[in-house]
Enzyme design. Sequence first.
Site, PDB file in Angstrom:
ATOM      1  N   THR A  92      70.248  34.547  14.743  1.00  0.00           N
ATOM      2  CA  THR A  92      71.345  33.364  13.968  1.00  0.00           C
ATOM      3  C   THR A  92      70.264  32.359  13.287  1.00  0.00           C
ATOM      4  O   THR A  92      70.195  31.755  12.657  1.00  0.00           O
ATOM      5  CB  THR A  92      72.178  32.480  15.067  1.00  0.00           C
ATOM      6  OG1 THR A  92      73.123  33.658  15.270  1.00  0.00           O
ATOM      7  CG2 THR A  92      73.080  31.207  14.100  1.00  0.00           C
ATOM      8  N   LYS A 175      78.114  25.979  14.497  1.00  0.00           N
ATOM      9  CA  LYS A 175      77.439  26.146  15.350  1.00  0.00           C
ATOM     10  C   LYS A 175      75.779  24.853  14.651  1.00  0.00           C
ATOM     11  O   LYS A 175      75.515  24.692  13.822  1.00  0.00           O
ATOM     12  CB  LYS A 175      76.209  26.787  15.269  1.00  0.00           C
ATOM     13  CG  LYS A 175      77.297  28.591  16.005  1.00  0.00           C
ATOM     14  CD  LYS A 175      75.473  29.482  16.089  1.00  0.00           C
ATOM     15  CE  LYS A 175      76.630  30.666  16.325  1.00  0.00           C
ATOM     16  NZ  LYS A 175      76.046  31.845  16.002  1.00  0.00           N
ATOM     17  N   ASP A 319      80.118  35.760  14.487  1.00  0.00           N
ATOM     18  CA  ASP A 319      79.552  36.235  15.126  1.00  0.00           C
ATOM     19  C   ASP A 319      79.983  36.032  16.662  1.00  0.00           C
ATOM     20  O   ASP A 319      79.460  37.307  17.561  1.00  0.00           O
ATOM     21  CB  ASP A 319      78.239  35.272  15.269  1.00  0.00           C
ATOM     22  CG  ASP A 319      76.856  35.364  16.176  1.00  0.00           C
ATOM     23  OD1 ASP A 319      76.269  36.844  16.417  1.00  0.00           O
ATOM     24  OD2 ASP A 319      77.106  34.647  17.383  1.00  0.00           O
TER      25      ASP A 319
END
Length: 562
Positions: A92, A175, A319
Amino acid sequence: MKKRSTSLPLLRPLVLACCLAGASGAHAATPAAKPAASSAQPKLVVVLVVDGLPDEQVLRYRDQFGQGGLRRLMDQGAWYSNAHQAHGVTVTAVGHSAVLTGAYPYQHGIIGNNWIDPVTKQSIYCTEDHNYHYIGAPTRSDDGTSPARLHVSTVGDELRYATGNRAKVVAVSGKDRGAILLAGKTGTAYMYMESTGDFASSTYYMQSHPAWVQRYDAGKPQDRYYGKSWTPLLADAAYAGDAPDSLTPSKPGQRNTFPFAYYSESGELDGSYYKRLKSGPFLDELTLDFARAAIEGEQLGANPAGVPDLLAVSLSAHDYVNHAFGPESKMSHDHLQRVDRMLANFFNYLDKRVGLDNVLVVLTADHGFPNVPEFAQGQHLDAQRLDGDKLIAALNQHLQAKYGQDKLVNAWSLPNVHLDYALIDKSGLRRAEVEDTAARFIEAQAGVAEVYTRTQFEHGAVAGTRIATLMRRAWNREASGDLMVVTKPYWYFGTGTTGTSHGSPYAYDTNVPLMIMGKRWIKPGYYGQYAEVVDLAPTLANLLHVRPPAAAEGRVLTEALR
């Protein structure tokens, strides 16, 4: 700019078909396009990153998309189906760093989500910075709060520099690393707080939230999902080709089939509920909802200074879904359909608020995904999980038997392995010899394809294969280990018996969608030629009439420009 190798690594059949359909050999530069008149600049650039989306899922499910989301991008924009995150550690943080820097890890410095500090031998997180903390939410020592470890500029940084900081750059993600690494050094990042369900920034960016953020968080939109369930969007027949749930074994206490309920064990709106929201589509709904609030609160696309603004949105939940169930699962299939509908609603909002004729939209992903090993084994593939702790323990035992020194490997965060050079030097051993001994031992283990050493990287003694090129780009002299390990195709570093993970240099991890839509600037069409995600940064810089980010190595996608 370095010449890129475009020989393809081992591919799954679906990916092989799409990659070879438009392969055109070398990633050659094309003649520079004439810049558009300054009056034709977009008012707003929207960069969308769908975390963990392989392009093969777009191909596989495209006939089920609605008209206004991903299909709109494919029909009205330029779609590069043979586009790649062209570095060897496809995770990521690395992928998000590539999108707007146009750089590879050897320059931008983000070599993983976590890695080992070569000096302290302690694990560090890509965006942790103990000098700053979240605003209005608790901050753990390894939470992401700043872009300090990102060593280069982004398109947003260059846009703000060129406009005397009048352009606004905002990034939003489920995130922290998804927001921070897109926001760059001078933008503003907002991220989902799993302890409260709010979106918050950190004191790197400001000391307190602006009024629009305070109003948004006060409304507690995250609480509307309590007691709701994620159920399939389409009729059962639409999922007929997906892997059966029996091939997706669940962890204790975790469901592996629909429906998925969102609640807390306490029966209260608490951290366990807000954390649970991250495992499905409601997190992405909240992220896009907050993005709308940012557009209105910051007047993005209607900048009083008359300059372009940039909004980056990273949708994180795909994800999490793919990790848990695999890209072949009904859950992943359904989630992508939901993301498609969310994007359609978001594009409709942009059209009403800013006018899509004034907006340049980019969509890509930070990495792809392999299948769950159990599914791949059913396709007669050699696919397993490789236990890193056992691998390193065996390596240290082998080195001790040969050199009489205990723990010559003193830290690891695979694919990186760190040797104790001080002990090697003290023992009168040659570093290169120990590296080579370690590399040959690891290469002989089940599931390992290649091992590269520091000496090889520093001296340029790396074979000119595509995998070697991708791993060299992923290796940073100051931050990376002394050995880099590459698994065989379909293997990955991990333990346990459930789920899957990414991070390899193989096409299932590198091949991601790359779509650009903008009526005034982009020529619609399917583009089969090879492209890289790092090409986005110089292309956007060209359209915004700003200098490319400092370490950008991509090319301007001139064939797609009007």
